[in-house]
Design a protein around this motif. Sequence first.
Motif, mmCIF file in Angstrom:
data_model
loop_
_atom_site.group_PDB
_atom_site.id
_atom_site.type_symbol
_atom_site.label_atom_id
_atom_site.label_comp_id
_atom_site.label_asym_id
_atom_site.label_seq_id
_atom_site.Cartn_x
_atom_site.Cartn_y
_atom_site.Cartn_z
ATOM 1 N N SER A 41 50.352 16.993 41.866
ATOM 2 C CA SER A 41 50.049 17.606 43.315
ATOM 3 C C SER A 41 51.040 19.201 43.408
ATOM 4 O O SER A 41 50.647 20.124 43.806
ATOM 5 N N VAL A 42 51.856 19.386 42.728
ATOM 6 C CA VAL A 42 52.691 20.683 42.538
ATOM 7 C C VAL A 42 51.853 21.509 41.754
ATOM 8 O O VAL A 42 51.566 22.847 42.164
ATOM 9 N N ALA A 43 51.111 21.002 40.663
ATOM 10 C CA ALA A 43 50.027 22.282 40.082
ATOM 11 C C ALA A 43 49.038 22.451 40.875
ATOM 12 O O ALA A 43 48.329 23.535 40.735
ATOM 13 N N TRP A 44 48.653 21.892 41.883
ATOM 14 C CA TRP A 44 47.647 22.068 42.874
ATOM 15 C C TRP A 44 48.078 22.884 44.137
ATOM 16 O O TRP A 44 47.428 23.825 44.517
ATOM 17 N N ILE A 45 49.137 22.364 44.650
ATOM 18 C CA ILE A 45 49.847 23.123 45.863
ATOM 19 C C ILE A 45 49.949 24.228 45.803
ATOM 20 O O ILE A 45 49.833 25.370 46.521
ATOM 21 N N VAL A 46 51.085 24.647 44.511
ATOM 22 C CA VAL A 46 51.739 25.907 44.595
ATOM 23 C C VAL A 46 50.613 27.140 44.412
ATOM 24 O O VAL A 46 50.660 27.894 44.881
ATOM 25 N N PRO A 47 49.492 26.897 43.627
ATOM 26 C CA PRO A 47 48.316 27.893 43.483
ATOM 27 C C PRO A 47 47.807 27.914 44.858
ATOM 28 O O PRO A 47 47.295 29.350 45.208
ATOM 29 N N MET A 48 47.475 27.027 45.419
ATOM 30 C CA MET A 48 46.664 26.986 46.613
ATOM 31 C C MET A 48 47.269 27.987 47.860
ATOM 32 O O MET A 48 46.913 28.652 48.532
ATOM 33 N N VAL A 49 48.878 27.704 47.923
ATOM 34 C CA VAL A 49 49.743 28.243 48.872
ATOM 35 C C VAL A 49 49.540 29.977 48.473
ATOM 36 O O VAL A 49 49.662 30.675 49.269
ATOM 37 N N GLY A 90 45.844 37.044 42.844
ATOM 38 C CA GLY A 90 45.508 37.101 41.332
ATOM 39 C C GLY A 90 46.043 35.730 40.805
ATOM 40 O O GLY A 90 45.565 34.932 40.133
ATOM 41 N N VAL A 91 47.514 35.323 41.194
ATOM 42 C CA VAL A 91 48.417 34.484 40.771
ATOM 43 C C VAL A 91 47.753 32.927 41.243
ATOM 44 O O VAL A 91 47.588 32.238 40.511
ATOM 45 N N GLY A 92 47.266 33.168 42.441
ATOM 46 C CA GLY A 92 46.469 31.761 43.049
ATOM 47 C C GLY A 92 45.288 31.629 42.464
ATOM 48 O O GLY A 92 44.955 30.208 41.832
ATOM 49 N N VAL A 93 44.431 32.588 42.157
ATOM 50 C CA VAL A 93 43.177 32.240 41.620
ATOM 51 C C VAL A 93 43.402 31.814 40.318
ATOM 52 O O VAL A 93 42.832 31.001 39.695
ATOM 53 N N LEU A 94 44.381 32.337 39.298
ATOM 54 C CA LEU A 94 44.532 31.867 37.921
ATOM 55 C C LEU A 94 45.276 30.500 37.905
ATOM 56 O O LEU A 94 44.787 29.907 36.990
ATOM 57 N N GLY A 95 46.038 30.266 39.045
ATOM 58 C CA GLY A 95 46.642 28.868 39.081
ATOM 59 C C GLY A 95 45.708 27.883 39.486
ATOM 60 O O GLY A 95 45.848 26.679 38.811
ATOM 61 N N VAL A 96 44.783 28.409 40.076
ATOM 62 C CA VAL A 96 43.621 27.204 40.497
ATOM 63 C C VAL A 96 42.876 27.169 39.230
ATOM 64 O O VAL A 96 42.382 25.757 39.028
ATOM 65 N N VAL A 97 42.507 28.190 38.686
ATOM 66 C CA VAL A 97 41.726 27.927 37.375
ATOM 67 C C VAL A 97 42.311 27.149 36.409
ATOM 68 O O VAL A 97 41.630 26.284 35.784
ATOM 69 N N ALA A 98 43.492 27.427 36.241
ATOM 70 C CA ALA A 98 44.413 26.638 35.332
ATOM 71 C C ALA A 98 44.495 25.254 35.580
ATOM 72 O O ALA A 98 44.164 24.287 34.702
ATOM 73 N N ALA A 99 44.709 25.114 36.911
ATOM 74 C CA ALA A 99 44.778 23.328 37.246
ATOM 75 C C ALA A 99 43.477 22.820 37.117
ATOM 76 O O ALA A 99 43.545 21.714 36.741
ATOM 77 N N ALA A 100 42.428 23.468 37.614
ATOM 78 C CA ALA A 100 40.958 22.798 37.422
ATOM 79 C C ALA A 100 40.955 22.664 35.772
ATOM 80 O O ALA A 100 40.106 21.604 35.371
ATOM 81 N N ILE A 101 40.944 23.457 34.789
ATOM 82 C CA ILE A 101 40.664 23.355 33.530
ATOM 83 C C ILE A 101 41.579 22.144 32.840
ATOM 84 O O ILE A 101 41.202 21.425 32.413
#
Length: 110
Positions: A41-49, A90-101
């Motif tokens: 949940s944290v791995a997805w919520i933080v980049p989305m915010v 940029g941080v959000g996009v990279l975080g979402v991509v990392a969480a998806a991978i």
Amino acid sequence: MDATQDAAQERAADARFDEVIVEEAELREKQRMLARRFSWSVAWIVPMVALIVGIWLTGAGTIEQLNDLGDDTFEATYLVVWPAGLVLLGVGVLGVVAAAIATAVVTTDR
């Protein structure tokens, strides 16, 4: 007679001990599941915010701050926020991509 009673008591004690071990194992598994769900949940919520705030700040461009000088007079200060918006975007996009991978790698059957 005494030996059979002792054997029966030992079997009952062993059964209770086995039940306690099983209950502890189930409790540890529930705790692991809770920790996994919290971390995902944290791995997805933080980049989305970060992504949403970045989009908002980039779109806003500047923010006006009004300072009351008295006598219905205000001093306007404009804060440029679009660079921070780009960074958060940029941080959000990279975080979402990392969480998806990470989700794709961890959830695939091997």
